[in-house]
Design a protein around this motif. Structure first.
Motif, PDB file in Angstrom:
ATOM      1  N   PRO A   1       0.832  -1.204   0.000  1.00  0.00           N
ATOM      2  CA  PRO A   1       0.000   0.000   0.000  1.00  0.00           C
ATOM      3  C   PRO A   1       0.869   1.257   0.000  1.00  0.00           C
ATOM      4  O   PRO A   1       1.907   1.305   0.675  1.00  0.00           O
ATOM      5  CB  PRO A   1      -0.810  -0.117   1.292  1.00  0.00           C
ATOM      6  CG  PRO A   1       0.006  -1.003   2.173  1.00  0.00           C
ATOM      7  CD  PRO A   1       0.752  -1.939   1.271  1.00  0.00           C
ATOM      8  N   VAL A   2       0.445   2.267  -0.752  1.00  0.00           N
ATOM      9  CA  VAL A   2       1.234   3.494  -0.901  1.00  0.00           C
ATOM     10  C   VAL A   2       0.317   4.701  -0.755  1.00  0.00           C
ATOM     11  O   VAL A   2      -0.736   4.773  -1.400  1.00  0.00           O
ATOM     12  CB  VAL A   2       1.928   3.545  -2.284  1.00  0.00           C
ATOM     13  CG1 VAL A   2       2.693   4.859  -2.447  1.00  0.00           C
ATOM     14  CG2 VAL A   2       2.863   2.355  -2.460  1.00  0.00           C
TER      15      VAL A   2
ATOM     16  N   VAL B   1       2.418  -9.139   2.470  1.00  0.00           N
ATOM     17  CA  VAL B   1       1.930  -7.781   2.698  1.00  0.00           C
ATOM     18  C   VAL B   1       3.027  -7.020   3.439  1.00  0.00           C
ATOM     19  O   VAL B   1       3.489  -7.463   4.495  1.00  0.00           O
ATOM     20  CB  VAL B   1       0.632  -7.790   3.528  1.00  0.00           C
ATOM     21  CG1 VAL B   1       0.198  -6.362   3.838  1.00  0.00           C
ATOM     22  CG2 VAL B   1      -0.469  -8.542   2.805  1.00  0.00           C
ATOM     23  N   ILE B   2       3.456  -5.885   2.889  1.00  0.00           N
ATOM     24  CA  ILE B   2       4.565  -5.134   3.484  1.00  0.00           C
ATOM     25  C   ILE B   2       4.362  -3.650   3.219  1.00  0.00           C
ATOM     26  O   ILE B   2       3.834  -3.252   2.175  1.00  0.00           O
ATOM     27  CB  ILE B   2       5.923  -5.610   2.915  1.00  0.00           C
ATOM     28  CG1 ILE B   2       7.093  -4.936   3.643  1.00  0.00           C
ATOM     29  CG2 ILE B   2       6.008  -5.395   1.422  1.00  0.00           C
ATOM     30  CD1 ILE B   2       8.453  -5.515   3.256  1.00  0.00           C
ATOM     31  N   ASP B   3       4.777  -2.808   4.183  1.00  0.00           N
ATOM     32  CA  ASP B   3       4.726  -1.360   4.002  1.00  0.00           C
ATOM     33  C   ASP B   3       5.902  -0.903   3.157  1.00  0.00           C
ATOM     34  O   ASP B   3       6.971  -1.522   3.155  1.00  0.00           O
ATOM     35  CB  ASP B   3       4.763  -0.649   5.352  1.00  0.00           C
ATOM     36  CG  ASP B   3       3.476  -0.854   6.154  1.00  0.00           C
ATOM     37  OD1 ASP B   3       2.457  -1.200   5.543  1.00  0.00           O
ATOM     38  OD2 ASP B   3       3.511  -0.664   7.385  1.00  0.00           O
TER      39      ASP B   3
ATOM     40  N   ASP C   1       9.693  -2.333   8.004  1.00  0.00           N
ATOM     41  CA  ASP C   1       9.642  -3.792   8.064  1.00  0.00           C
ATOM     42  C   ASP C   1      10.631  -4.324   7.025  1.00  0.00           C
ATOM     43  O   ASP C   1      10.420  -4.153   5.819  1.00  0.00           O
ATOM     44  CB  ASP C   1       8.232  -4.297   7.745  1.00  0.00           C
ATOM     45  CG  ASP C   1       7.207  -3.773   8.739  1.00  0.00           C
ATOM     46  OD1 ASP C   1       7.576  -3.529   9.894  1.00  0.00           O
ATOM     47  OD2 ASP C   1       6.039  -3.606   8.340  1.00  0.00           O
ATOM     48  N   PRO C   2      11.736  -4.933   7.455  1.00  0.00           N
ATOM     49  CA  PRO C   2      12.811  -5.290   6.517  1.00  0.00           C
ATOM     50  C   PRO C   2      12.396  -6.363   5.516  1.00  0.00           C
ATOM     51  O   PRO C   2      11.965  -7.455   5.901  1.00  0.00           O
ATOM     52  CB  PRO C   2      13.917  -5.805   7.440  1.00  0.00           C
ATOM     53  CG  PRO C   2      13.217  -6.228   8.690  1.00  0.00           C
ATOM     54  CD  PRO C   2      12.049  -5.303   8.840  1.00  0.00           C
ATOM     55  N   PRO C   3      12.524  -6.087   4.216  1.00  0.00           N
ATOM     56  CA  PRO C   3      12.212  -7.108   3.204  1.00  0.00           C
ATOM     57  C   PRO C   3      13.119  -8.322   3.286  1.00  0.00           C
ATOM     58  O   PRO C   3      12.796  -9.375   2.711  1.00  0.00           O
ATOM     59  CB  PRO C   3      12.421  -6.360   1.878  1.00  0.00           C
ATOM     60  CG  PRO C   3      12.357  -4.909   2.217  1.00  0.00           C
ATOM     61  CD  PRO C   3      12.896  -4.793   3.609  1.00  0.00           C
TER      62      PRO C   3
ATOM     63  N   TYR D   1       2.706  -6.903   8.234  1.00  0.00           N
ATOM     64  CA  TYR D   1       3.795  -7.583   7.533  1.00  0.00           C
ATOM     65  C   TYR D   1       3.719  -9.087   7.764  1.00  0.00           C
ATOM     66  O   TYR D   1       3.939  -9.580   8.869  1.00  0.00           O
ATOM     67  CB  TYR D   1       5.128  -7.032   8.023  1.00  0.00           C
ATOM     68  CG  TYR D   1       6.353  -7.518   7.267  1.00  0.00           C
ATOM     69  CD1 TYR D   1       6.279  -7.979   5.961  1.00  0.00           C
ATOM     70  CD2 TYR D   1       7.604  -7.485   7.874  1.00  0.00           C
ATOM     71  CE1 TYR D   1       7.397  -8.409   5.284  1.00  0.00           C
ATOM     72  CE2 TYR D   1       8.743  -7.905   7.203  1.00  0.00           C
ATOM     73  CZ  TYR D   1       8.631  -8.365   5.908  1.00  0.00           C
ATOM     74  OH  TYR D   1       9.759  -8.787   5.233  1.00  0.00           O
ATOM     75  N   ARG D   2       3.409  -9.825   6.705  1.00  0.00           N
ATOM     76  CA  ARG D   2       3.259 -11.271   6.824  1.00  0.00           C
ATOM     77  C   ARG D   2       3.197 -11.912   5.439  1.00  0.00           C
ATOM     78  O   ARG D   2       2.956 -11.237   4.439  1.00  0.00           O
ATOM     79  CB  ARG D   2       2.005 -11.633   7.613  1.00  0.00           C
ATOM     80  CG  ARG D   2       0.699 -11.283   6.913  1.00  0.00           C
ATOM     81  CD  ARG D   2      -0.446 -11.359   7.888  1.00  0.00           C
ATOM     82  NE  ARG D   2      -0.295 -10.375   8.944  1.00  0.00           N
ATOM     83  CZ  ARG D   2      -0.629 -10.594  10.218  1.00  0.00           C
ATOM     84  NH1 ARG D   2      -1.131 -11.763  10.583  1.00  0.00           N
ATOM     85  NH2 ARG D   2      -0.477  -9.642  11.117  1.00  0.00           N
TER      86      ARG D   2
END
Length: 321
Positions: free
Chosen positions: A18-19, A100-102, A107-109, A166-167
């Motif tokens: 999401p942005v 799902v990640i910000d 939250d480290p990729p 994040y998951r």
């Protein structure tokens, strides 16, 4: 044999991002996620969800898509909110699993390959829990701690503490989430509600890579109310308990006054004590009406049955090979 079977089921991955007004960090995210995922043994792609950004975020997403067709973008017709942007991204996912990640890189990729390994071990959901929250004020940490304690105390669903969106979810899990179409969305609760076999990964959350947070305390308060009212009706029951307790106290106090008057005669009642009782009962009634109003408003939103979001443009990433 089971491990091989799960590995075969986990060949493609959609990364939902999401942005909202994130022009400063988008190029950094592209570079970092590409470097990590190119070393993984999974066919991956990214779906940016533009939640009505007013800066150059959409222009940058379009540019990224032209440079690398593995990055697509989905533009909503206006700002609907992060929960709805996540929903839109999940609705458009087609892979064997999603992450799902910000976009802010807090939250480290780098955890994604570990999540993929856990999924191939047989876990349906792999979520990341913060053991440290760098770059956040003590007030935000304290209110977050209070929120998780409160919602887990009043809800029958256990929502992991210090765990954001994040998951990784396999297709079975995120398809189940997509069937939940309630209007007042609290995605952390929905992720927990579907259940399935889950695994926790701990990490230290870093400060934002660039830009500023779009969350303020007003939005966080509304978010907390949505979470509590979506997964518990205990506040309504609490209002009932308070009402019964006050009514019982008033009945006992009234009996005492009657008995005192019959025995000692009628004395002049005190104005301060009278006002105190009136204001106290009025406050209790208004509090109970406010709680009822919160639930009634959410029922009103559900009854309108409006779509959760509207799409202005969808430029999908290239198909999985």
């Amino acid at each position: 044999m089971a491990l091989l079977h799960n590995a075969l089921l986990m060949n493609t991955l959609d990364i939902i991002v999401p942005v909202f007004n994130e022009q400063e960090v988008l190029p950094m995210f592209q570079k970092r996620i590409t470097g990590i995922m190119d070393t993984s043994n999974v066919n991956w792609r990214v779906i940016f969800v533009d939640d009505g950004s007013s800066d150059d975020s959409l222009t940058l997403m379009q540019q990224i898509n032209r440079e690398d067709s593995r990055f697509g973008y989905l533009t909503l017709s206006r700002n609907f909110g992060k929960e709805y942007a996540l929903t839109a991204g999940l609705d458009h996912a087609t892979a064997d699993a999603v992450v799902v990640i910000d976009v802010d890189l807090q939250d480290p990729p780098e955890l994604i390959p570990e999540m993929i390994d856990a999924c191939r071990e047989g876990y349906d959901v792999v979520y990341a829990t913060r053991k440290q929250r760098h770059g956040e004020s003590w007030a935000k940490k304290a209110t977050a701690n209070w929120f998780y304690k409160t919602i887990n105390a009043v809800s029958k669903i256990n929502i992991p503490k210090d765990t954001g969106d994040y998951r990784l979810m396999n297709k079975k899990a995120y398809t189940a989430v997509n069937t939940l179409r309630e209007r007042n969305r609290f995605m952390k609760g929905l992720f927990a509600w579907v259940g399935y076999k889950q695994k926790q990964i701990l990490f230290e959350r870093e400060p934002r890579a660039a830009g500023t947070t779009k969350w303020n305390y007003t939005k966080l308060w509304r978010f907390a109310l949505d979470g509590i009212t979506s997964f518990s009706y205990l506040p309504l029951r609490f209002a009932t308990w308070i009402g019964m307790a006050v009514a019982s106290f008033a009945f006992i106090y009234g009996a005492v006054i009657i008995g005192k008057t019959l025995i000692f005669g009628n004395d002049v009642p005190g104005y301060p004590s009278l006002m105190t009782v009136v204001l106290f009962l009025g406050g209790i009634q208004l509090t109970a009406l406010g709680i009822i109003g919160e639930y009634l408003g959410r029922m009103f939103n559900e009854s309108k049955q409006r779509p959760l979001y509207l799409v202005a443009e969808f430029k999908p990433p290239k198909e999985h090979q």
